[in-house]
Design a protein around this motif. Sequence first.
Motif, PDB file in Angstrom:
ATOM      1  N   LEU A 242       0.832  -1.206   0.000  1.00  0.00           N
ATOM      2  CA  LEU A 242       0.000   0.000   0.000  1.00  0.00           C
ATOM      3  C   LEU A 242       0.866   1.256   0.000  1.00  0.00           C
TER       4      LEU A 242
ATOM      5  N   LEU B 235       0.858   5.107  -1.828  1.00  0.00           N
ATOM      6  CA  LEU B 235       0.183   6.040  -0.925  1.00  0.00           C
ATOM      7  C   LEU B 235       1.210   6.733  -0.039  1.00  0.00           C
TER       8      LEU B 235
ATOM      9  N   ALA C  80      -1.231   8.477   4.892  1.00  0.00           N
ATOM     10  CA  ALA C  80      -2.505   7.925   4.432  1.00  0.00           C
ATOM     11  C   ALA C  80      -2.685   6.455   4.799  1.00  0.00           C
ATOM     12  N   VAL C  81      -1.700   5.864   5.466  1.00  0.00           N
ATOM     13  CA  VAL C  81      -1.742   4.444   5.822  1.00  0.00           C
ATOM     14  C   VAL C  81      -1.599   4.316   7.337  1.00  0.00           C
TER      15      VAL C  81
ATOM     16  N   VAL D 260      -6.742   3.033   5.254  1.00  0.00           N
ATOM     17  CA  VAL D 260      -6.124   3.931   4.280  1.00  0.00           C
ATOM     18  C   VAL D 260      -7.052   5.111   4.036  1.00  0.00           C
TER      19      VAL D 260
ATOM     20  N   PRO E 144      -7.088   7.688   1.182  1.00  0.00           N
ATOM     21  CA  PRO E 144      -6.599   8.256  -0.076  1.00  0.00           C
ATOM     22  C   PRO E 144      -7.173   9.649  -0.311  1.00  0.00           C
ATOM     23  N   ARG E 145      -6.472  10.414  -1.146  1.00  0.00           N
ATOM     24  CA  ARG E 145      -6.936  11.745  -1.538  1.00  0.00           C
ATOM     25  C   ARG E 145      -7.207  11.855  -3.039  1.00  0.00           C
TER      26      ARG E 145
ATOM     27  N   GLU F  36      -4.948   6.948  -6.141  1.00  0.00           N
ATOM     28  CA  GLU F  36      -4.633   6.255  -4.889  1.00  0.00           C
ATOM     29  C   GLU F  36      -5.678   5.198  -4.573  1.00  0.00           C
TER      30      GLU F  36
ATOM     31  N   HIS G  85      -4.929   2.258  -6.730  1.00  0.00           N
ATOM     32  CA  HIS G  85      -3.795   1.496  -6.196  1.00  0.00           C
ATOM     33  C   HIS G  85      -4.250   0.589  -5.058  1.00  0.00           C
ATOM     34  N   VAL G  86      -5.084   1.088  -4.189  1.00  0.00           N
ATOM     35  CA  VAL G  86      -5.588   0.270  -3.082  1.00  0.00           C
ATOM     36  C   VAL G  86      -6.332  -0.945  -3.614  1.00  0.00           C
TER      37      VAL G  86
END
Length: 468
Positions: A21, A25, A29-30, A57, A59-60, A64, A67-68
């Motif tokens: 992750l 990220l 964010a994690v 997580v 994300p913004r 992102e 990706h998750v």
Amino acid sequence: MIMSRTEAAPDRARGDLTERLLAGLPPEAVLTDPDITASYANDMASFCPAGAPAVVVLPRTVEEVQHVMRTATELRVPVVPQGARTGLSGGANASDGCIVLSLTKMDRILEINPVDRIAVVEPGVINAALSRAVGEHGLYYPPDPSSWEMCTIGGNIGTASGGLCCVKYGVTAEYVLGLDVVLADGRLMTTGRRTAKGVAGYDMTRLFVGSEGSLGIVVRAVLALRPQPPQQLVLAAEFASAAAACDAVCKIMAGGHVPSLLEIMDRTTVKAVNDLAHMGLPDTTEALLLAAFDTPDPGPDLAAVGALCEAAGATQVVPADDLAESELLLQARRLSLTALEAVRGVTMIDDVCVPRSRLGDLIEGVERIAEKHKLTIGVVAHAGDGNTHPTVCFDAGDADESRRARESFDEIMALGLELGGTITGEHGVGVLKKEWLAREIGPVGIEMQRGIKQVFDPLDILNPGKLF
């Protein structure tokens, strides 16, 4: 102390997941601290199990989120999408070892277009923030859940939320024109349109509205707006029986009136509000009906509805003269759930919607269920659309009382179905009502819904264990 292999394996897996992750990220964010991740485990529902997430997580960006989801698919890790966790059915509850995907940081209003009367928003935008922003342009976003100061647009879309204004303006589903959705495998899908009309292909947008994060992750929404209506004026009518109040509701709707709000509170709720806020409502009030109109000249509408209430047996009818008085009359309704929670410390809020013509039968049936189980159960309802919220008050520390609360909840749901209603009007199914969804839509309906789930999420990693 030497850790065994079985103890070490989950830690290694969690570490591998976190590393993957972090490859897409930023570190902030994690979240992996167990004390922090535990705080993301539940929404606001009672009697709904929740697991321990492996990671949270925040994300913004769309990239992102993609990706998750790619990471989750590759590692076969479940993902639980979340908004503000104000839900009441356990739909945002974590499962053991999952990725909690909190979308609260994606909170930008990307566009407000007064000509096309649309707003384009990210899922983490707070409902009230959107309402205020579009209001500056003379526009109006009608869906207004009771948690509108906290809940997010993404969460509203996930559960197809309603609110106090539904009787005139409808629910969230009627305002979602288009969506950008990240699918389980990380692909980005666009549905719907920006135009006032459009019938190109299946209505995939409506499919995602109310899907509780089980088919994809909403990362952008195109929302329809309306012109800002005048401020509403409110009328309050007191009744000596719930049946009389419900008769008034039927007369109002049959008479062709279009109130902007039509709410009912039963005697249990009225008493709870009096006990909490000392509002001075008469002890003899068995039901309180609130009606509002936001027309340019609401006076004639209020007078007509007041006359219908009196014809149905209202003991007192009080129309507001101005906005301040209207807000005072609405205060009792807004305090309802807080007041009922104060009765025993915990509430279990049902969400049964019945035909308007059966509203009185539902309220009377809930009274019988409360007497049978020796519990306090208050009913508040969006009377104009038959969406009731029977609220079971109980002491969560009392095992027997908790058991009776759960039994009464189920009996209320069964009653709603017997009256031709549905198990949820706006709160969703989540964990709480899985069994009841199967009863309502039947085995063929469940088979078809599972088939749709399989198409979008063949690995069953998106909010698993919810709905069915």
